[in-house]
Design a protein around this motif. Structure first.
Motif, mmCIF file in Angstrom:
data_model
loop_
_atom_site.group_PDB
_atom_site.id
_atom_site.type_symbol
_atom_site.label_atom_id
_atom_site.label_comp_id
_atom_site.label_asym_id
_atom_site.label_seq_id
_atom_site.Cartn_x
_atom_site.Cartn_y
_atom_site.Cartn_z
ATOM 1 N N LEU A 92 0.827 -1.209 0.000
ATOM 2 C CA LEU A 92 0.000 0.000 0.000
ATOM 3 C C LEU A 92 0.859 1.256 0.000
ATOM 4 C CD1 LEU A 92 -2.689 -1.064 2.626
ATOM 5 C CD2 LEU A 92 -3.003 -0.890 0.154
ATOM 6 N N LEU A 93 1.887 1.273 0.846
ATOM 7 C CA LEU A 93 2.757 2.457 0.919
ATOM 8 C C LEU A 93 3.505 2.657 -0.387
ATOM 9 C CD1 LEU A 93 3.845 4.720 2.735
ATOM 10 C CD2 LEU A 93 5.672 3.153 3.446
ATOM 11 N N GLY A 94 3.994 1.565 -0.976
ATOM 12 C CA GLY A 94 4.720 1.679 -2.240
ATOM 13 C C GLY A 94 3.835 2.204 -3.361
ATOM 14 N N ASN A 95 2.634 1.637 -3.508
ATOM 15 C CA ASN A 95 1.716 2.103 -4.552
ATOM 16 C C ASN A 95 1.329 3.563 -4.349
ATOM 17 O OD1 ASN A 95 1.736 -0.453 -5.684
ATOM 18 N ND2 ASN A 95 -0.158 -1.090 -4.683
ATOM 19 N N THR A 96 1.066 3.938 -3.101
ATOM 20 C CA THR A 96 0.662 5.314 -2.817
ATOM 21 C C THR A 96 1.790 6.293 -3.101
ATOM 22 O OG1 THR A 96 -0.834 4.516 -1.085
ATOM 23 C CG2 THR A 96 -0.266 6.846 -1.051
ATOM 24 N N LEU A 97 3.011 5.949 -2.693
ATOM 25 C CA LEU A 97 4.140 6.861 -2.894
ATOM 26 C C LEU A 97 4.510 6.972 -4.372
ATOM 27 C CD1 LEU A 97 6.488 6.004 0.111
ATOM 28 C CD2 LEU A 97 4.988 7.973 -0.174
ATOM 29 N N ILE A 98 4.372 5.887 -5.131
ATOM 30 C CA ILE A 98 4.677 5.957 -6.564
ATOM 31 C C ILE A 98 3.694 6.888 -7.266
ATOM 32 C CG2 ILE A 98 4.681 4.644 -8.711
ATOM 33 C CD1 ILE A 98 5.835 2.291 -7.148
ATOM 34 N N LEU A 99 2.403 6.763 -6.958
ATOM 35 C CA LEU A 99 1.413 7.660 -7.550
ATOM 36 C C LEU A 99 1.645 9.098 -7.100
ATOM 37 C CD1 LEU A 99 -1.896 5.577 -7.364
ATOM 38 C CD2 LEU A 99 -0.579 6.187 -9.398
ATOM 39 N N PHE A 101 4.572 10.402 -6.309
ATOM 40 C CA PHE A 101 5.751 10.873 -7.043
ATOM 41 C C PHE A 101 5.397 11.260 -8.472
ATOM 42 C CE2 PHE A 101 9.300 9.816 -9.900
ATOM 43 C CZ PHE A 101 10.251 10.713 -9.436
ATOM 44 N N LEU A 102 4.587 10.444 -9.127
ATOM 45 C CA LEU A 102 4.164 10.764 -10.490
ATOM 46 C C LEU A 102 3.325 12.041 -10.522
ATOM 47 C CD1 LEU A 102 3.229 7.198 -11.778
ATOM 48 C CD2 LEU A 102 5.279 8.520 -12.321
ATOM 49 N N THR A 103 2.516 12.252 -9.490
ATOM 50 C CA THR A 103 1.728 13.479 -9.407
ATOM 51 C C THR A 103 2.628 14.701 -9.287
ATOM 52 O OG1 THR A 103 -0.110 12.290 -8.368
ATOM 53 C CG2 THR A 103 -0.043 14.686 -8.089
ATOM 54 N N ILE A 104 3.672 14.594 -8.449
ATOM 55 C CA ILE A 104 4.592 15.720 -8.272
ATOM 56 C C ILE A 104 5.339 16.017 -9.571
ATOM 57 C CG2 ILE A 104 6.676 16.473 -7.060
ATOM 58 C CD1 ILE A 104 5.716 14.884 -4.653
ATOM 59 N N TRP A 181 0.010 -0.526 -17.300
ATOM 60 C CA TRP A 181 -0.593 0.667 -17.885
ATOM 61 C C TRP A 181 -1.479 1.423 -16.895
ATOM 62 C CZ3 TRP A 181 0.581 3.114 -22.227
ATOM 63 C CH2 TRP A 181 1.288 2.419 -23.197
ATOM 64 N N PHE A 182 -1.658 0.894 -15.700
ATOM 65 C CA PHE A 182 -2.554 1.540 -14.735
ATOM 66 C C PHE A 182 -2.049 2.925 -14.347
ATOM 67 C CE2 PHE A 182 -3.620 2.498 -10.314
ATOM 68 C CZ PHE A 182 -5.001 2.508 -10.382
ATOM 69 N N ARG A 183 -0.803 3.047 -13.964
ATOM 70 C CA ARG A 183 -0.275 4.339 -13.504
ATOM 71 C C ARG A 183 -0.201 5.374 -14.619
ATOM 72 N NH1 ARG A 183 4.061 0.840 -10.181
ATOM 73 N NH2 ARG A 183 2.877 0.590 -8.243
ATOM 74 N N PRO A 184 0.270 5.026 -15.833
ATOM 75 C CA PRO A 184 0.213 6.029 -16.903
ATOM 76 C C PRO A 184 -1.200 6.536 -17.191
ATOM 77 C CG PRO A 184 1.692 4.265 -17.521
ATOM 78 C CD PRO A 184 1.019 3.829 -16.261
ATOM 79 N N ILE A 185 -2.197 5.649 -17.131
ATOM 80 C CA ILE A 185 -3.574 6.075 -17.377
ATOM 81 C C ILE A 185 -4.050 7.006 -16.272
ATOM 82 C CG2 ILE A 185 -5.961 5.240 -17.423
ATOM 83 C CD1 ILE A 185 -5.018 2.868 -19.045
ATOM 84 N N ILE A 186 -3.711 6.693 -15.024
ATOM 85 C CA ILE A 186 -4.101 7.558 -13.902
ATOM 86 C C ILE A 186 -3.483 8.938 -14.059
ATOM 87 C CG2 ILE A 186 -3.843 7.909 -11.417
ATOM 88 C CD1 ILE A 186 -5.968 5.896 -12.110
ATOM 89 N N VAL A 187 -2.224 8.999 -14.450
ATOM 90 C CA VAL A 187 -1.551 10.291 -14.639
ATOM 91 C C VAL A 187 -2.202 11.069 -15.776
ATOM 92 C CG1 VAL A 187 0.616 11.394 -15.289
ATOM 93 C CG2 VAL A 187 0.629 9.494 -13.670
ATOM 94 N N MET A 188 -2.511 10.389 -16.884
ATOM 95 C CA MET A 188 -3.154 11.076 -18.004
ATOM 96 C C MET A 188 -4.537 11.596 -17.614
ATOM 97 S SD MET A 188 -2.078 8.953 -21.447
ATOM 98 C CE MET A 188 -2.571 7.339 -20.835
ATOM 99 N N HIS A 250 -1.410 16.158 0.651
ATOM 100 C CA HIS A 250 -2.266 15.186 -0.043
ATOM 101 C C HIS A 250 -1.451 14.124 -0.771
ATOM 102 C CE1 HIS A 250 -5.978 17.481 0.644
ATOM 103 N NE2 HIS A 250 -5.244 18.549 0.439
ATOM 104 N N LEU A 251 -0.174 13.997 -0.432
ATOM 105 C CA LEU A 251 0.657 13.014 -1.127
ATOM 106 C C LEU A 251 0.166 11.592 -0.878
ATOM 107 C CD1 LEU A 251 4.285 14.409 -0.702
ATOM 108 C CD2 LEU A 251 2.799 14.513 -2.699
#
Length: 322
Positions: A92-99, A101-104, A181-188, A250-251
Motif C-alpha cells: 500500500l505504501l509503495g503504490n501510494t508513494l509511486i502515484l 511521485f508521479l503526481t509531483i 498501464w494503470f499508472r500512466p492512465i491515472i496520470v493522463m 495530499h501526497l
C-alpha cells in the motif's frame, strides 16, 4: 545658534489603520456581511471535517456498532501494530508513494506551464477560448472520466486501442486491464481533468505582476526568456511555494473515486492504495476500527508533511504557509 533656530520635528500623521482601532464587537458589526459570507464555509468544515473526528476514537477500540463508543473494548495501539506489521502495508505504501511521485513530477508543474503559455498569448479571443476548453474537464465526474477512458483504451471497443492495433499490428492490448498501464492512465486522467482548473491560481498570480518590471527589463535589453526567468518566475514563486506545501499534505491522499473506478482484478496489485484499502476493509468487510486506524495514520502523515514542507520552504528563504 543654528540649532536653536531649527524647526521642531514634525510628527508623522497616524495611519488609517492606527486611527481606527475597533473593538471586536464594533468590527463584527461593521463587517457583518463579510462574516455572514464566511458562515457557509465554516459550517461545511465543522459538519463534514471536524465533527466526524469524534469517531477517531474507534481506532483505539475493538468497535462494535451495537455497543457504541462507550461499550466497545479499548485495545490501545493494537490496530496500528497490525497495520505496520501486516503484509499489506509495504504494498500500500509503495503504490501510494509511486502515484504521489508521479503526481509531483507531472501533474503539479502542468498548471504552471500551461498558465505561463496562456500568459504569453496576446490574442484575447484565442486565450479565452483555450481557457474555456481546458476548464471543462474539471466539471466532469470521475465516473464520466473513467467511462471515457474505457471507451478509448479497452480492448473490445477502445478507439485508441484499436487504432494502435491497426497501425502496429500484433496482439490487441487491453490497456485498462494491464497492471503496467494503470499508472500512466491515472496520470493522463489527472492531467486532463485538473490541469486547466489549476491554471486559474497561477493566471491570477501572473495578472498581479507589475508591468513596469517588464518595461524596465526591456529597457535593460532583456529578451523574452530573460524576462520570464528574472521577472515572471520570481513574481509567482510565492504562489508556487504555497501550492507545493498544500499539495504535500495530499501526497498519501490519492483520489478514491478515480482509483476505485479504474481498479479491477488484473491491476489490483498496483492499484491498491490507502484510500481504497480503507473502503475495502471498513465498508465491505466491517473492520471499522482497523480501517479508522489506517485513515488516521494517513491523516497524521499528511499533517507532518505539511509542517515539514513549510519548515523546508522557510529554510530555503521563502515565506512559507504559516
Amino acid at each position: 545658534m543654528a540649532t536653536d533656530l531649527a524647526p521642531p520635528p514634525v510628527k508623522a500623521a497616524p495611519t488609517r489603520a492606527r486611527r481606527e482601532r475597533l473593538s471586536p464587537r464594533a468590527a463584527l458589526l461593521r463587517y457583518r456581511w463579510l462574516y455572514l459570507m464566511l458562515l457557509p464555509g465554516l459550517a461545511y468544515f465543522a459538519i463534514f471535517k471536524y465533527l466526524p473526528m469524534r469517531g477517531l476514537a474507534i481506532a483505539f477500540q475493538d468497535f462494535v456498532p451495537f455497543l457504541g463508543y462507550g461499550g466497545s473494548e479499548w485495545v490501545g495501539v493494537k490496530h496500528f501494530e497490525e497495520l505496520f506489521t501486516g503484509p499489506d502495508f509495504g504494498r500500500l505504501l509503495g503504490n501510494t508513494l509511486i502515484l504521489a511521485f508521479l503526481t509531483i513530477v507531472f501533474a503539479f508543474p502542468a498548471p504552471i506551464v500551461v498558465a505561463l503559455m496562456l500568459n504569453e498569448l496576446r490574442l484575447s479571443v484565442l486565450k479565452r477560448a483555450v481557457q474555456s476548453l481546458i476548464y471543462i474537464p474539471h466539471f466532469l465526474s470521475w465516473t464520466i472520466v473513467a467511462s471515457l477512458t474505457y471507451l478509448l483504451f479497452s480492448v473490445d471497443y477502445g478507439v485508441i486501442a484499436n487504432f494502435v492495433y491497426g497501425v502496429a499490428g500484433g496482439a490487441k492490448v487491453d490497456y485498462v486491464a494491464q497492471a503496467e498501464w494503470f499508472r500512466p492512465i491515472i496520470v493522463m486522467q489527472t492531467l486532463w481533468k485538473s490541469t486547466g482548473w489549476g491554471t486559474i491560481i497561477y493566471l491570477a498570480a501572473l495578472a498581479g505582476v507589475n508591468s513596469d518590471l517588464y518595461e524596465a527589463a526591456r529597457i535593460d535589453g532583456a529578451g523574452r526568456w530573460r524576462q520570464f526567468w528574472h521577472v515572471t518566475l520570481p513574481a509567482i514563486r510565492p504562489t508556487i511555494v504555497v501550492m507545493a506545501i498544500l499539495t504535500s499534505g495530499h501526497l498519501l491522499d490519492n483520489s478514491f473515486e478515480q482509483i476505485w473506478l479504474m481498479t479491477n482484478s488484473l491491476n489490483r496489485s498496483v492499484a491498491d492504495v490507502f484510500d481504497t484499502y480503507v473502503y475495502y476493509i471498513g465498508i465491505t468487510q466491517g473492520g471499522y476500527s482497523y480501517a479508522t486506524a489506517v485513515g488516521l495514520f494517513k491523516g497524521v502523515a499528511g499533517v507532518l508533511l505539511i509542517f515539514g514542507c513549510n519548515w523546508l520552504a522557510k529554510r530555503l528563504g521563502q515565506r512559507g504557509l504559516f
